[in-house]
Design a protein around this motif. Structure first.
Motif, PDB file in Angstrom:
ATOM      1  N   SER A 317     -29.309  -9.226  40.651  1.00 14.22           N
ATOM      2  CA  SER A 317     -29.439 -10.413  39.795  1.00 14.22           C
ATOM      3  C   SER A 317     -30.889 -10.715  39.440  1.00 14.22           C
ATOM      4  O   SER A 317     -31.162 -11.389  38.451  1.00 14.22           O
ATOM      5  N   THR A 320     -34.945  -8.400  35.681  1.00 12.70           N
ATOM      6  CA  THR A 320     -35.149  -9.241  34.492  1.00 12.70           C
ATOM      7  C   THR A 320     -34.408  -8.722  33.261  1.00 12.70           C
ATOM      8  O   THR A 320     -34.159  -9.479  32.334  1.00 12.70           O
ATOM      9  N   GLN A 321     -34.065  -7.437  33.239  1.00 15.78           N
ATOM     10  CA  GLN A 321     -33.367  -6.866  32.089  1.00 15.78           C
ATOM     11  C   GLN A 321     -31.889  -6.569  32.389  1.00 15.78           C
ATOM     12  O   GLN A 321     -31.279  -5.691  31.772  1.00 15.78           O
ATOM     13  N   LEU A 322     -31.312  -7.316  33.347  1.00 13.49           N
ATOM     14  CA  LEU A 322     -29.929  -7.034  33.748  1.00 13.49           C
ATOM     15  C   LEU A 322     -28.955  -7.161  32.578  1.00 13.49           C
ATOM     16  O   LEU A 322     -28.094  -6.298  32.365  1.00 13.49           O
ATOM     17  N   GLU A 323     -29.082  -8.238  31.805  1.00 15.11           N
ATOM     18  CA  GLU A 323     -28.199  -8.419  30.639  1.00 15.11           C
ATOM     19  C   GLU A 323     -28.337  -7.245  29.672  1.00 15.11           C
ATOM     20  O   GLU A 323     -27.360  -6.732  29.135  1.00 15.11           O
ATOM     21  N   GLY A 324     -29.595  -6.796  29.489  1.00 13.12           N
ATOM     22  CA  GLY A 324     -29.846  -5.714  28.536  1.00 13.12           C
ATOM     23  C   GLY A 324     -29.208  -4.403  28.943  1.00 13.12           C
ATOM     24  O   GLY A 324     -28.593  -3.717  28.106  1.00 13.12           O
ATOM     25  N   ILE A 326     -26.667  -3.948  31.015  1.00 18.48           N
ATOM     26  CA  ILE A 326     -25.203  -4.063  30.990  1.00 18.48           C
ATOM     27  C   ILE A 326     -24.689  -3.998  29.554  1.00 18.48           C
ATOM     28  O   ILE A 326     -23.708  -3.318  29.252  1.00 18.48           O
ATOM     29  N   GLN A 327     -25.395  -4.702  28.654  1.00 16.96           N
ATOM     30  CA  GLN A 327     -25.012  -4.672  27.233  1.00 16.96           C
ATOM     31  C   GLN A 327     -25.033  -3.241  26.704  1.00 16.96           C
ATOM     32  O   GLN A 327     -24.110  -2.802  26.012  1.00 16.96           O
ATOM     33  N   SER A 351     -23.858 -14.698  36.411  1.00 12.64           N
ATOM     34  CA  SER A 351     -23.634 -15.078  35.016  1.00 12.64           C
ATOM     35  C   SER A 351     -22.184 -14.802  34.640  1.00 12.64           C
ATOM     36  O   SER A 351     -21.698 -13.684  34.777  1.00 12.64           O
ATOM     37  N   ASP A 353     -21.018 -14.655  31.759  1.00  8.39           N
ATOM     38  CA  ASP A 353     -21.035 -13.717  30.638  1.00  8.39           C
ATOM     39  C   ASP A 353     -21.082 -12.278  31.135  1.00  8.39           C
ATOM     40  O   ASP A 353     -20.326 -11.417  30.684  1.00  8.39           O
ATOM     41  N   VAL A 354     -21.975 -12.015  32.099  1.00  6.60           N
ATOM     42  CA  VAL A 354     -22.084 -10.673  32.670  1.00  6.60           C
ATOM     43  C   VAL A 354     -20.775 -10.304  33.357  1.00  6.60           C
ATOM     44  O   VAL A 354     -20.256  -9.194  33.195  1.00  6.60           O
ATOM     45  N   LYS A 357     -18.036  -9.314  30.931  1.00  2.00           N
ATOM     46  CA  LYS A 357     -18.261  -7.996  30.329  1.00  2.00           C
ATOM     47  C   LYS A 357     -17.860  -6.876  31.272  1.00  2.00           C
ATOM     48  O   LYS A 357     -17.214  -5.910  30.871  1.00  2.00           O
TER      49      LYS A 357
END
Length: 622
Positions: A317, A320-324, A326-327, A351, A353-354, A357
């Protein structure tokens, strides 16, 4: 075609013969006669465990990129083959060439867990290598140890020629070049060890002397040779994008523990949990860039055919680029059956959102680690989680479609009270209640399942708790009984389950974790009396170890329950792991005062890791 070391008759008589034949997808083939250095890389446990270890895959790939080096793999033979090899006098062999390990230049052993120590002696024994480093000659490989347990190598010191302290990507090249030069110049084994001792991060135990006080504690630990360094500073990769990573991981023929591509997104942790050795010795936190990870995700999935990719780190978690990432994985591999695994998520940074996904690909139980049942004790260990945050995170998980939660706790932590113990059951009950409060009856996917597991606390070197007293076996079991009884009183008892670790195994782990050189004789005595695969509960025999301590005249309580003063010399004090002793003392006092220390991104606590000039310490210093 390779000639296998084991006959068809033997292979057909043992469990999982594929453990011993090699030939897997992405296995490296070289001509052993055309290289200068042969390196046997050993994981002292069964194949399925060793093949799941990322560090071994990285070093295997890194060594084999060198034209002058051939790195092959060795694992502990399972008990059935162990007996056959001894009876038929078959020497331990490497998987790639099937050649005897004794014929190699190096035997490198990764030491991940204290309960594998007797397996290290098994490997040496079956290979025909003298157990004691002092008895080896130029005919024997150089035995080198690496991995997290080398942050206290002293219990194993008699059995190793050298240890590599820290991360393997940095100076192994220097060590191999040094060996190659010594080999061509005809230098002796001792001359090589002396030259190796000058390389940063390399510790050669035979070049140091230990003296003891009358009470059994260490009086002095000093180098006896001009080549030996008084202090060994750990090796560290500063820029993770410049470090070697594995492009073509080996793909086993049989199912292993981690049967997936592992993408290491960062190394280190910002959190500062006071019980966690990895969080201290891998400081500072260093991230890999998003572009680097995208590149390697493609390469590894393409080269292996795996259908799952795991994002690996101590606390995912905090990347810093975890969302990126995963996306990217969701978009690139949607419809291609690739599952994303996200271990080490923190409940406070979760999150929705995460989660949603990842849920599109696969749903499984979610694992959270509150570590302690009460807020007071979570403050002692510096977990930095409140009950409100835990329950909010659980609610988000339930709204995301999950109804199975695993909770990890520890028993026997410093200052623990009965109220703290019962808090484990109370918190688990509140998580279950959150499901029924938050999710309408018509939307529930059956009952909630909350599985709480408690391990028993082991004080580890280079943590603020390295001074802590450890519980006895009886104290551990009494505490587990208190928790179990409290669970039985809970309203949602049928939705709850409670497990706990083996107490006698934990006590032994505590001895080996903080032991000195004298403990080596206990390990050897236990091995000679049949101790093997101690990390496997069906093969762990505590009575063998108790007898070994008695035979060697050493006290278990001396290493576990004894109170330690702040000025005691520890067996590992000659190692500089990055965190200063002053910082650890301060954190120990903060723990006893139930005071929380901010994480590294909130405020620098001057732990000492800034001297490495990289990572989180410099994130905002532009």
């Amino acid at each position: 075609m390779r000639k296998l070391a084991l006959s068809d008759e033997i292979l057909l008589s043992v469990q999982q013969p594929a453990r011993y034949i090699g030939g897997e997808v992405n296995m490296i083939n070289k001509d052993p006669k055309k290289v200068d250095i042969r390196f046997a890389m050993c994981f002292p446990d069964v194949y399925e465990i060793g093949m799941s270890h990322l560090g071994m895959q990285i070093l295997y790939d890194m060594f084999n990129r060198r034209e002058d080096t051939y790195c092959e793999r060795v694992f502990s033979p399972w008990t059935d083959l162990d007996q056959i090899m001894r009876k038929k006098q078959i020497p331990l062999f490497a998987l790639e060439s099937q050649d005897s390990v004794k014929d190699f230049d190096f035997l490198g052993i990764t030491i991940q867990y204290e309960m594998c120590y007797t397996n290290i002696l098994q490997v040496l024994d079956l290979a025909g290598i003298p157990l004691h480093a002092e008895d080896r000659t130029k005919e024997d490989p150089i035995v080198i140890g690496g991995g997290p347990c080398t942050y206290n190598p002293e219990p194993l010191a008699p059995f190793f020629d050298m240890f590599y302290i820290g991360e393997g990507e940095t100076v192994y090249g220097d060590l191999l070049e040094c060996y190659k030069s010594c080999k061509h110049e005809g230098r002796t084994r001792k001359e090589f060890l002396e030259l190796a001792a000058e390389i940063p991060g390399i510790y050669v135990p035979s070049l140091y002397a230990v003296t003891y006080k009358e009470d059994g504690t260490i009086e002095s630990f000093v180098p006896e040779n001009i080549h030996a360094k008084p202090v060994i500073t750990k090796e560290l990769v500063v820029n993770m994008d410049e470090a070697t990573y594995v492009e073509k991981p080996l793909v086993p023929f049989i199912k292993v523990t981690q049967d997936r591509v592992v993408l290491e997104i960062m190394r280190g942790c910002i959190r500062g949990c006071r019980f966690c050795q990895a969080g201290c010795v891998y400081r500072p936190l260093r991230e890999r860039s998003l572009e680097y990870l995208k590149d390697y995700a493609w390469k590894m999935l393409k080269s292996t055919g795996h259908e799952e990719i795991s994002l690996s780190s101590l606390s995912s978690s905090d990347y810093t680029q975890l969302e990126g990432i995963i996306q990217f994985l969701m978009e690139e591999f949607k419809g291609k059956g690739v599952n994303i695994s996200l271990p080490s998520l923190r409940i406070d940074a979760f999150s929705l959102d995460v989660m949603s996904k990842v849920q599109d690909v696969k749903k499984s139980s979610l694992t959270f680690a509150p570590e302690a049942g009460s807020q007071r004790l979570r403050d002692v260990i510096n977990k930095g989680l409140t009950e409100e945050i835990i329950l909010k995170g659980a609610a988000e998980a339930f709204h995301g479609g999950w109804n199975r939660v695993k909770l990890y706790f520890m028993l026997g932590l410093p200052t623990e009270t009965e109220e703290d113990m019962e808090g484990i059951a109370l918190l688990s009950e509140k998580v279950a209640e959150t499901y029924y409060d938050e999710i309408p009856k018509q939307e529930r996917q059956g009952k909630v399942q909350v599985v709480a597991s408690s391990s028993f606390f082991v004080p580890k070197p280079f943590t603020p708790f390295q001074w802590a007293r450890m519980c006895t076996k009886e104290e551990f079991l009494e505490r587990a009984a208190i928790v179990r009884q409290k669970f039985r009183e809970m309203k949602n008892f049928k939705s709850l389950k409670y497990n706990w670790h083996e107490a006698d195994l934990t006590v032994l782990e505590g001895v080996l974790a903080r032991g000195d050189r004298k403990v080596g004789q206990v390990i050897e005595e236990a091995y000679k009396n049949g101790a093997l695969f101690d990390s496997w509960s069906e093969y762990f025999h505590n009575e063998i170890w108790l007898k070994a301590f008695e035979t060697c005249g050493l006290s278990i309580d001396f290493y576990t329950t004894r109170e330690r003063s702040l000025d005691e010399v520890f067996p590992w004090d000659f190692i500089d792991a990055g965190v200063s002793k002053e910082f650890l003392v301060k954190e120990w006092k903060q723990a006893l005062g139930e005071t929380v220390t901010p994480n590294c991104r909130q405020k620098c606590s001057a732990c000492g890791a800034m001297k490495f000039k990289g990572g989180v310490c410099f994130e905002n210093k532009n």
